[in-house]
Design a protein around this motif. Structure first.
Motif, PDB file in Angstrom:
ATOM      1  N   UNK A   1      46.403  23.058   2.454  1.00 11.82           N
ATOM      2  CA  UNK A   1      45.118  23.744   2.392  1.00 11.82           C
ATOM      3  C   UNK A   1      45.307  25.225   2.661  1.00 11.82           C
ATOM      4  N   UNK A   2      44.790  26.049   1.780  1.00 14.28           N
ATOM      5  CA  UNK A   2      44.751  27.480   2.062  1.00 14.28           C
ATOM      6  C   UNK A   2      43.842  27.728   3.261  1.00 14.28           C
ATOM      7  N   UNK A   3      44.220  28.683   4.098  1.00 11.11           N
ATOM      8  CA  UNK A   3      43.473  28.968   5.324  1.00 11.11           C
ATOM      9  C   UNK A   3      42.781  30.335   5.197  1.00 11.11           C
ATOM     10  N   UNK A   4      41.500  30.363   4.797  1.00 11.96           N
ATOM     11  CA  UNK A   4      40.824  31.641   4.554  1.00 11.96           C
ATOM     12  C   UNK A   4      40.697  32.541   5.775  1.00 11.96           C
ATOM     13  N   UNK A   5      40.763  31.979   6.971  1.00 11.53           N
ATOM     14  CA  UNK A   5      40.600  32.832   8.148  1.00 11.53           C
ATOM     15  C   UNK A   5      41.879  33.578   8.521  1.00 11.53           C
ATOM     16  N   UNK A   6      42.992  33.281   7.845  1.00  8.29           N
ATOM     17  CA  UNK A   6      44.261  33.967   8.093  1.00  8.29           C
ATOM     18  C   UNK A   6      44.711  34.642   6.802  1.00  8.29           C
ATOM     19  N   UNK A   7      44.692  35.949   6.793  1.00  7.29           N
ATOM     20  CA  UNK A   7      45.152  36.737   5.646  1.00  7.29           C
ATOM     21  C   UNK A   7      44.501  36.283   4.338  1.00  7.29           C
TER      22      UNK A   7
ATOM     23  N   UNK B   1      43.832  21.504  -1.099  1.00 10.72           N
ATOM     24  CA  UNK B   1      42.505  22.074  -0.843  1.00 10.72           C
ATOM     25  C   UNK B   1      42.587  23.573  -1.109  1.00 10.72           C
ATOM     26  N   UNK B   2      41.995  23.986  -2.220  1.00 12.17           N
ATOM     27  CA  UNK B   2      42.180  25.349  -2.693  1.00 12.17           C
ATOM     28  C   UNK B   2      41.053  26.281  -2.242  1.00 12.17           C
ATOM     29  N   UNK B   3      41.464  27.377  -1.640  1.00 10.84           N
ATOM     30  CA  UNK B   3      40.590  28.527  -1.434  1.00 10.84           C
ATOM     31  C   UNK B   3      41.513  29.731  -1.365  1.00 10.84           C
ATOM     32  N   UNK B   4      42.007  30.140  -2.527  1.00 14.15           N
ATOM     33  CA  UNK B   4      43.153  31.035  -2.587  1.00 14.15           C
ATOM     34  C   UNK B   4      42.867  32.246  -3.480  1.00 14.15           C
ATOM     35  N   UNK B   5      43.067  33.451  -2.952  1.00 14.85           N
ATOM     36  CA  UNK B   5      42.904  34.640  -3.789  1.00 14.85           C
ATOM     37  C   UNK B   5      44.114  34.907  -4.675  1.00 14.85           C
TER      38      UNK B   5
ATOM     39  N   UNK C   1      41.483  19.961  -5.097  1.00 15.42           N
ATOM     40  CA  UNK C   1      40.075  20.191  -4.773  1.00 15.42           C
ATOM     41  C   UNK C   1      39.870  21.692  -4.609  1.00 15.42           C
ATOM     42  N   UNK C   2      39.010  22.268  -5.439  1.00 17.97           N
ATOM     43  CA  UNK C   2      38.691  23.691  -5.327  1.00 17.97           C
ATOM     44  C   UNK C   2      37.484  23.826  -4.404  1.00 17.97           C
ATOM     45  N   UNK C   3      37.727  24.319  -3.213  1.00 17.65           N
ATOM     46  CA  UNK C   3      36.644  24.478  -2.239  1.00 17.65           C
ATOM     47  C   UNK C   3      35.795  25.699  -2.543  1.00 17.65           C
ATOM     48  N   UNK C   4      36.462  26.803  -2.906  1.00 18.51           N
ATOM     49  CA  UNK C   4      35.723  28.040  -3.168  1.00 18.51           C
ATOM     50  C   UNK C   4      36.483  28.827  -4.233  1.00 18.51           C
ATOM     51  N   UNK C   5      37.264  29.800  -3.878  1.00 15.97           N
ATOM     52  CA  UNK C   5      37.937  30.618  -4.893  1.00 15.97           C
ATOM     53  C   UNK C   5      39.297  30.028  -5.257  1.00 15.97           C
ATOM     54  N   UNK C   6      39.642  30.124  -6.519  1.00 19.51           N
ATOM     55  CA  UNK C   6      40.951  29.694  -7.010  1.00 19.51           C
ATOM     56  C   UNK C   6      41.358  30.695  -8.072  1.00 19.51           C
ATOM     57  N   UNK C   7      42.102  31.698  -7.653  1.00 19.99           N
ATOM     58  CA  UNK C   7      42.390  32.841  -8.511  1.00 19.99           C
ATOM     59  C   UNK C   7      43.878  32.966  -8.807  1.00 19.99           C
ATOM     60  N   UNK C   8      44.149  33.502  -9.984  1.00 19.44           N
ATOM     61  CA  UNK C   8      45.477  33.945 -10.398  1.00 19.44           C
ATOM     62  C   UNK C   8      46.505  32.809 -10.273  1.00 19.44           C
TER      63      UNK C   8
ATOM     64  N   UNK D   1      49.772  27.403  -8.351  1.00 17.86           N
ATOM     65  CA  UNK D   1      50.653  26.885  -7.307  1.00 17.86           C
ATOM     66  C   UNK D   1      50.006  25.767  -6.503  1.00 17.86           C
ATOM     67  N   UNK D   2      48.668  25.785  -6.428  1.00 18.43           N
ATOM     68  CA  UNK D   2      47.955  24.744  -5.680  1.00 18.43           C
ATOM     69  C   UNK D   2      47.529  23.608  -6.599  1.00 18.43           C
ATOM     70  N   UNK D   3      48.323  23.377  -7.623  1.00 15.67           N
ATOM     71  CA  UNK D   3      48.184  22.213  -8.510  1.00 15.67           C
ATOM     72  C   UNK D   3      46.994  22.338  -9.454  1.00 15.67           C
ATOM     73  N   UNK D   4      47.091  23.318 -10.346  1.00 14.17           N
ATOM     74  CA  UNK D   4      46.102  23.496 -11.411  1.00 14.17           C
ATOM     75  C   UNK D   4      46.188  22.344 -12.415  1.00 14.17           C
ATOM     76  N   UNK D   5      45.175  22.191 -13.281  1.00  7.88           N
ATOM     77  CA  UNK D   5      45.176  21.060 -14.223  1.00  7.88           C
ATOM     78  C   UNK D   5      46.420  20.964 -15.096  1.00  7.88           C
TER      79      UNK D   5
END
Length: 522
Positions: A329-335, A364-368, A402-409, A414-418
């Motif tokens: 899971x990407x951690x939005x509260x860190x960097x 669990x994707x929330x990745x810029x 699972x895309x929780x919020x942002x899934x960019x670039x 890397x977080x397992x796109x279709x």
């Protein structure tokens, strides 16, 4: 012969030159007693560590009487090996006894470790290493160092076992010089704070070679390895806590690469309700992704791995409706949850662990995206990112994104796109998928046009209009309509949705003839 050595020799050998049963029993008793534990009052004795690890009364020891007939008082030659049961399952152990020559390795120390690893290789037994060793015994360097049955054979067997059976390490004290590779080849390393250390050369040797002055804790201590190097997975205050954690971790892992993890009765999540705003709609607002994990997995089952290292990515094992799953899971509260060099390595390592041991993966994707800039490019972000993507793409276990919020670039990739064949790509209503945010896209596409507009209000209106257009192009309905996502799921239904889809994969098996792969060190 003097002291204890003389006492041992005269008691083991009877008057007619042959040892009697009483002599053997006394020698065994002395071997079990080990060295003098009073010299290390803060350490849990090695046999007490084994009592924490194994089900009561199940440990069967090999080589207890090593060196018993010699003039040296080296009980069991400083290492305990054998097989016991953990939750009823056979598990091999290597346990160094620091009270005997600081747990150092001699010829028989190596031989005992090689033999138990050969048995683990033959019988496919998980291995737990209770490491507490000052390294090779320099008074016996020809015994432990150069030969075919020396330390190199131990490391060769560890690599041979990697990905075939779980290998867990509890580091209770030093792991010095070449011996530092014993924990490095393991799948998980728990370190005891203030006692454990891992280093190729002591501070004294480092100063002699490089002129650098440092401390043992700064160079090879538990916190350094857990927070900076990534060589340690977790830090514990007490010896028994590290062993108990290894015992618990074994309950998530199968016996070997051919077996699935055990399934248990499902338990409800610790936090069943999803409050509004748990995942903020504003992509720039941070939150703790563990709050999402707590609402997905069975209560109290999340076993986080490398929690202190590369904290922009959270990895760990858990149970979802009784099944073992691996969570990244990407951690939005860190960097902002961006992927850096260390988090890419952390992901690759964790993915290979789960794939080796038949554990489905949930992303669990929330990745810029991947981090950009001169510093990370010089660190090799492309190479490390490729390592993460290669591990994810080659994993055969069922994967769910699972895309929780942002899934960019490329972070989306890397977080397992279709394109990497997840069993399903799910999205919460807060999800946005695209090569970059709408705002960033407008600035990239219309940079010259925006710069040419001198009136501030006109410029703002132009940017706002173009941003609306960009958002329309990547909105969630469009993504679902074009089959980029398989389903848009309300947060409160996500656990049930994942569980239902995992039922469909319960009959999954690995491709026939596929060779097992090792779990590459970070």
């Amino acid at each position: 012969m003097t002291g204890q050595a003389e006492h041992l020799s005269t008691e083991v050998i009877s008057t007619n030159g042959a040892p009697g049963i009483e002599d053997v029993e006394r020698a065994a008793e002395r071997a079990r007693a080990g060295g003098d534990p009073a010299r290390w009052p803060d350490k849990l004795p090695v046999r007490d560590r084994l009592a924490v690890l194994f089900d009561p009364g199940t440990f069967v020891e090999d080589g207890l009487l090593a060196t018993a007939a010699s003039d040296q008082h080296l009980p069991a030659d400083g290492v305990i090996t054998g097989v016991g049961r953990v939750y009823g399952r056979p598990v091999a152990v290597i346990a160094h006894d620091f009270t005997v020559k600081a747990g150092s390795w001699g010829e028989l120390t190596c031989e005992k470790q090689i033999r138990i690893l050969e048995r683990a290789d033959r019988d496919l037994l998980p291995v737990v290493y209770l490491v507490d060793s000052a390294g090779g015994r320099l008074t016996d360097q020809m015994g432990f160092f150069p030969g075919r049955r020396g330390a190199s054979a131990i490391f060769n067997l560890q690599v041979r076992l990697s990905g075939r059976v779980p290998q867990l390490c509890c580091l209770h004290g030093p792991s010095a010089a070449g011996g530092a590779y014993m924990p490095a080849f393991c799948d998980w390393v728990g370190m005891v704070n203030g006692a454990a250390s891992m280093y190729l050369a002591s501070p004294r040797v480092a100063e002699k070679v490089t002129g650098e002055r440092t401390t043992l804790e700064a160079m090879g201590g538990a916190m350094m390895h857990a927070e900076v190097s990534g060589c340690g997975d977790e830090v514990f205050d007490e010896d028994w806590e590290a062993v108990a954690a290894a015992r618990l971790l074994l309950s998530y892992l199968p016996d070997d690469f051919r077996s699935p993890p055990s399934r248990v009765d499902a338990a409800p999540p610790e936090q069943p309700e999803w409050p509004d705003g748990l995942v903020p709609t504003d992509p720039n607002v941070g939150y703790d992704v563990r709050d999402v994990i707590d609402r997905l997995v069975d209560g109290g089952t999340f076993f986080e791995i490398k929690a202190r290292w590369a904290q922009e990515l959270v990895t760990g094992l858990a149970r979802l409706d009784g099944r073992v799953v691996g969570i990244l899971a990407n951690q939005p509260k860190v960097r902002s949850g961006a992927i850096f060099v260390d988090s890419a390595d952390k992901a690759a390592r964790f993915i290979s662990l789960c794939d080796a041991f038949n554990i489905p993966l949930v992303f669990l994707q929330d990745v810029p995206g991947f981090m950009v800039g001169v510093e990370v490019e010089r660190q090799g972000i492309i190479r490390h990112g490729a390592k993460m993507i290669a591990a994810m793409a080659s994993a055969e276990v069922p994967k769910y994104s699972v895309v929780l919020r942002k899934a960019y670039a490329a972070g989306f990739y890397a977080m397992c796109a279709p394109g990497f064949s997840p069993r399903a790509t799910l999205a919460l209503p807060t999800a946005t998928i695209g090569p970059m945010s709408a705002e960033a896209s407008v600035n990239a596409v219309y940079a010259n046009k925006i710069a040419a507009i001198s009136d501030e209000a006109e410029r703002a209106a132009f940017v706002a209009a173009r941003t609306v257009e960009q958002r329309a192009d990547i909105n969630l309905l469009r993504m679902a309509g074009d089959l980029v996502v398989d389903a848009v799921v309300e947060p409160g239904r996500l656990r049930a949705e994942l569980s239902a889809r995992m039922v469909d994969a319960d009959r999954w098996t690995r491709e026939p003839g596929r060779r097992h792969h090792l779990i590459s060190p970070v």
